[in-house]
Design a protein around this motif. Sequence first.
Motif, PDB file in Angstrom:
ATOM      1  N   TYR A   4       0.846  -1.200   0.000  1.00 42.86           N
ATOM      2  CA  TYR A   4       0.000   0.000   0.000  1.00 42.86           C
ATOM      3  C   TYR A   4       0.874   1.240   0.000  1.00 42.86           C
ATOM      4  O   TYR A   4       2.058   1.195   0.347  1.00 42.86           O
ATOM      5  CB  TYR A   4      -0.952   0.024   1.213  1.00 42.86           C
ATOM      6  CG  TYR A   4      -0.237   0.073   2.553  1.00 42.86           C
ATOM      7  CD1 TYR A   4       0.194  -1.091   3.182  1.00 42.86           C
ATOM      8  CD2 TYR A   4       0.037   1.296   3.171  1.00 42.86           C
ATOM      9  CE1 TYR A   4       0.862  -1.045   4.390  1.00 42.86           C
ATOM     10  CE2 TYR A   4       0.712   1.350   4.382  1.00 42.86           C
ATOM     11  CZ  TYR A   4       1.130   0.184   4.982  1.00 42.86           C
ATOM     12  OH  TYR A   4       1.806   0.234   6.171  1.00 42.86           O
ATOM     13  N   THR A   5       0.260   2.345  -0.397  1.00 40.81           N
ATOM     14  CA  THR A   5       0.879   3.647  -0.184  1.00 40.81           C
ATOM     15  C   THR A   5      -0.044   4.444   0.731  1.00 40.81           C
ATOM     16  O   THR A   5      -1.174   4.020   0.993  1.00 40.81           O
ATOM     17  CB  THR A   5       1.129   4.365  -1.527  1.00 40.81           C
ATOM     18  OG1 THR A   5       1.847   5.581  -1.288  1.00 40.81           O
ATOM     19  CG2 THR A   5      -0.163   4.693  -2.236  1.00 40.81           C
ATOM     20  N   GLY A   6       0.428   5.569   1.248  1.00 37.15           N
ATOM     21  CA  GLY A   6      -0.355   6.317   2.231  1.00 37.15           C
ATOM     22  C   GLY A   6      -0.773   7.684   1.697  1.00 37.15           C
ATOM     23  O   GLY A   6      -0.010   8.340   0.982  1.00 37.15           O
ATOM     24  N   THR A   7      -1.996   8.110   2.046  1.00 34.41           N
ATOM     25  CA  THR A   7      -2.491   9.419   1.607  1.00 34.41           C
ATOM     26  C   THR A   7      -3.248  10.082   2.762  1.00 34.41           C
ATOM     27  O   THR A   7      -3.578   9.434   3.753  1.00 34.41           O
ATOM     28  CB  THR A   7      -3.470   9.294   0.428  1.00 34.41           C
ATOM     29  OG1 THR A   7      -4.708   8.749   0.907  1.00 34.41           O
ATOM     30  CG2 THR A   7      -2.929   8.415  -0.681  1.00 34.41           C
ATOM     31  N   CYS A   8      -3.558  11.368   2.572  1.00 38.13           N
ATOM     32  CA  CYS A   8      -4.452  12.055   3.512  1.00 38.13           C
ATOM     33  C   CYS A   8      -5.906  11.803   3.111  1.00 38.13           C
ATOM     34  O   CYS A   8      -6.774  12.661   3.311  1.00 38.13           O
ATOM     35  CB  CYS A   8      -4.153  13.547   3.549  1.00 38.13           C
ATOM     36  SG  CYS A   8      -2.597  13.950   4.328  1.00 38.13           S
ATOM     37  N   ALA A   9      -6.167  10.645   2.529  1.00 41.74           N
ATOM     38  CA  ALA A   9      -7.503  10.209   2.114  1.00 41.74           C
ATOM     39  C   ALA A   9      -8.046  11.034   0.944  1.00 41.74           C
ATOM     40  O   ALA A   9      -9.262  11.173   0.784  1.00 41.74           O
ATOM     41  CB  ALA A   9      -8.480  10.191   3.292  1.00 41.74           C
ATOM     42  N   HIS A  10      -7.130  11.573   0.131  1.00 37.59           N
ATOM     43  CA  HIS A  10      -7.524  12.207  -1.130  1.00 37.59           C
ATOM     44  C   HIS A  10      -6.645  11.634  -2.234  1.00 37.59           C
ATOM     45  O   HIS A  10      -5.453  11.450  -2.027  1.00 37.59           O
ATOM     46  CB  HIS A  10      -7.311  13.718  -1.095  1.00 37.59           C
ATOM     47  CG  HIS A  10      -7.958  14.380   0.071  1.00 37.59           C
ATOM     48  ND1 HIS A  10      -9.325  14.444   0.220  1.00 37.59           N
ATOM     49  CD2 HIS A  10      -7.438  14.986   1.150  1.00 37.59           C
ATOM     50  CE1 HIS A  10      -9.602  15.073   1.352  1.00 37.59           C
ATOM     51  NE2 HIS A  10      -8.476  15.395   1.942  1.00 37.59           N
ATOM     52  N   GLY A  11      -7.244  11.382  -3.394  1.00 34.06           N
ATOM     53  CA  GLY A  11      -6.471  10.918  -4.540  1.00 34.06           C
ATOM     54  C   GLY A  11      -6.206   9.429  -4.554  1.00 34.06           C
ATOM     55  O   GLY A  11      -5.626   8.913  -5.514  1.00 34.06           O
ATOM     56  N   ASP A  12      -6.644   8.719  -3.516  1.00 33.29           N
ATOM     57  CA  ASP A  12      -6.347   7.272  -3.508  1.00 33.29           C
ATOM     58  C   ASP A  12      -7.048   6.536  -4.649  1.00 33.29           C
ATOM     59  O   ASP A  12      -6.560   5.533  -5.145  1.00 33.29           O
ATOM     60  CB  ASP A  12      -6.708   6.564  -2.195  1.00 33.29           C
ATOM     61  CG  ASP A  12      -7.267   7.410  -1.108  1.00 33.29           C
ATOM     62  OD1 ASP A  12      -8.126   8.249  -1.403  1.00 33.29           O
ATOM     63  OD2 ASP A  12      -6.851   7.192   0.030  1.00 33.29           O
ATOM     64  N   ASP A  13      -8.229   7.074  -5.061  1.00 35.30           N
ATOM     65  CA  ASP A  13      -8.955   6.429  -6.162  1.00 35.30           C
ATOM     66  C   ASP A  13      -8.123   6.459  -7.451  1.00 35.30           C
ATOM     67  O   ASP A  13      -8.127   5.501  -8.228  1.00 35.30           O
ATOM     68  CB  ASP A  13     -10.316   7.105  -6.371  1.00 35.30           C
ATOM     69  CG  ASP A  13     -10.222   8.618  -6.431  1.00 35.30           C
ATOM     70  OD1 ASP A  13      -9.176   9.179  -6.035  1.00 35.30           O
ATOM     71  OD2 ASP A  13     -11.189   9.243  -6.891  1.00 35.30           O
ATOM     72  N   MET A  14      -7.373   7.537  -7.658  1.00 39.74           N
ATOM     73  CA  MET A  14      -6.558   7.624  -8.878  1.00 39.74           C
ATOM     74  C   MET A  14      -5.361   6.674  -8.798  1.00 39.74           C
ATOM     75  O   MET A  14      -4.905   6.138  -9.825  1.00 39.74           O
ATOM     76  CB  MET A  14      -6.089   9.063  -9.072  1.00 39.74           C
ATOM     77  CG  MET A  14      -7.257  10.012  -9.248  1.00 39.74           C
ATOM     78  SD  MET A  14      -6.772  11.729  -9.092  1.00 39.74           S
ATOM     79  CE  MET A  14      -6.158  12.039 -10.731  1.00 39.74           C
ATOM     80  N   ILE A  15      -4.871   6.461  -7.597  1.00 39.63           N
ATOM     81  CA  ILE A  15      -3.748   5.529  -7.422  1.00 39.63           C
ATOM     82  C   ILE A  15      -4.198   4.095  -7.753  1.00 39.63           C
ATOM     83  O   ILE A  15      -3.531   3.385  -8.504  1.00 39.63           O
ATOM     84  CB  ILE A  15      -3.186   5.628  -5.988  1.00 39.63           C
ATOM     85  CG1 ILE A  15      -2.538   7.010  -5.781  1.00 39.63           C
ATOM     86  CG2 ILE A  15      -2.196   4.507  -5.705  1.00 39.63           C
ATOM     87  CD1 ILE A  15      -2.204   7.352  -4.340  1.00 39.63           C
TER      88      ILE A  15
END
Length: 365
Positions: free
Chosen positions: A47-58
């Motif tokens: 996995y990679t980590g996000t501030c819960a934005h943009g994960d859909d594009m990943i």
Amino acid sequence: MKISKVETFVLHVPIDPPITDAINVATHWGLAGVRIYTDEGYVGYGYTGTCAHGDDMIVDTIERYYAPELIGKDPFMVKEIWDTLRYGKMHWVGRAGIAHMALAAVDIALWDIMAKASNKPLWQYLGGHKSTGIKAYNTNGGWLNWSLERLLKDVTDIVEQGFTGVKIKVGKADPHEDYERVKAVRQAIGDKTIFMIDVNQQWNINTAMTWGKKLEQFDLFWLEEPLNPDDIMGHRKLADALNVPIALGEHVYSKYAFRDYIHQGAIEYCQVDVTRVAGITEWLQVAGLAASYDIPICPHVGDMGQIHQHLVAATSGAIMLEYIPWIRTIFVEPATVKNGHYVLPELPGASTEIIPRYFDQYRIR
Ligand SMILES: [Mg+2]
């Protein structure tokens, strides 16, 4: 061994209470990830980590462009797979950011499979360096939205828990307020505690020069991300002028970008993050590059430490690891700190395997 199935996921794990730094507000930590299945029964988690934005594009990138290339491949050919994906269809549109974060998730899952199939925790599979644990420093008491009262209580608690290092956020609209917070924290934690401050890119070169000099007196271990991460020359000027080492790396996406920072003397602590530099394959190359310049590595924990604990334990030039415990409870073997040190993982793999019930609880895709 052959890859038989690739399945993506996005989990949003709540952060309670929500936190801010100088540029982010975070209510959840996002895990944009992948489970890679093999014909021998091993399942790799990455996995990679996000501030819960943009994960859909990943995960779109993984599903559309990486997964079709993976089916039928041998996970042990990880470096060849990395090249295939890195220089494949996504290369035209992304040599950093989303493309590299998606590749990180895939690459980490492949290393997880290799370590599991070899029946070793990843840090031993890579060749161990630290058998007695890893020094941890704690970031989770120093958020920018904390009142001064809460800030002082939290950093004091952290030191009492046995941590020998703390980091706080700065970058308030008025730097005088940062100054007062830094001064009060240094008083609260005493002279012996390692103390870092993180600007999260909020300053320009003039602000950084002025306030960096004013803050030197508080014996800071490093000044983190003072400027825009594309401004290598500005960081070089600060590194030359200030008596506080410059740390950065969480927004530096490739070994080439690190090469330029290092070669120009613009980075003094290397915070290379496996979730940003396209995975373990590239992280190890950056670590080798930093080692050849004697630049200590202290990774930023976009993974919240699960994977980095293995990498630090396997790397001679890595001296310390950040600790933020937001997501640890979802993992089969959670990253654990005792007496200020990460306890080394014992289970085979990269410590990325998630307890099934959390897929039900936190999955948004
Ligand atoms: Mg930072």
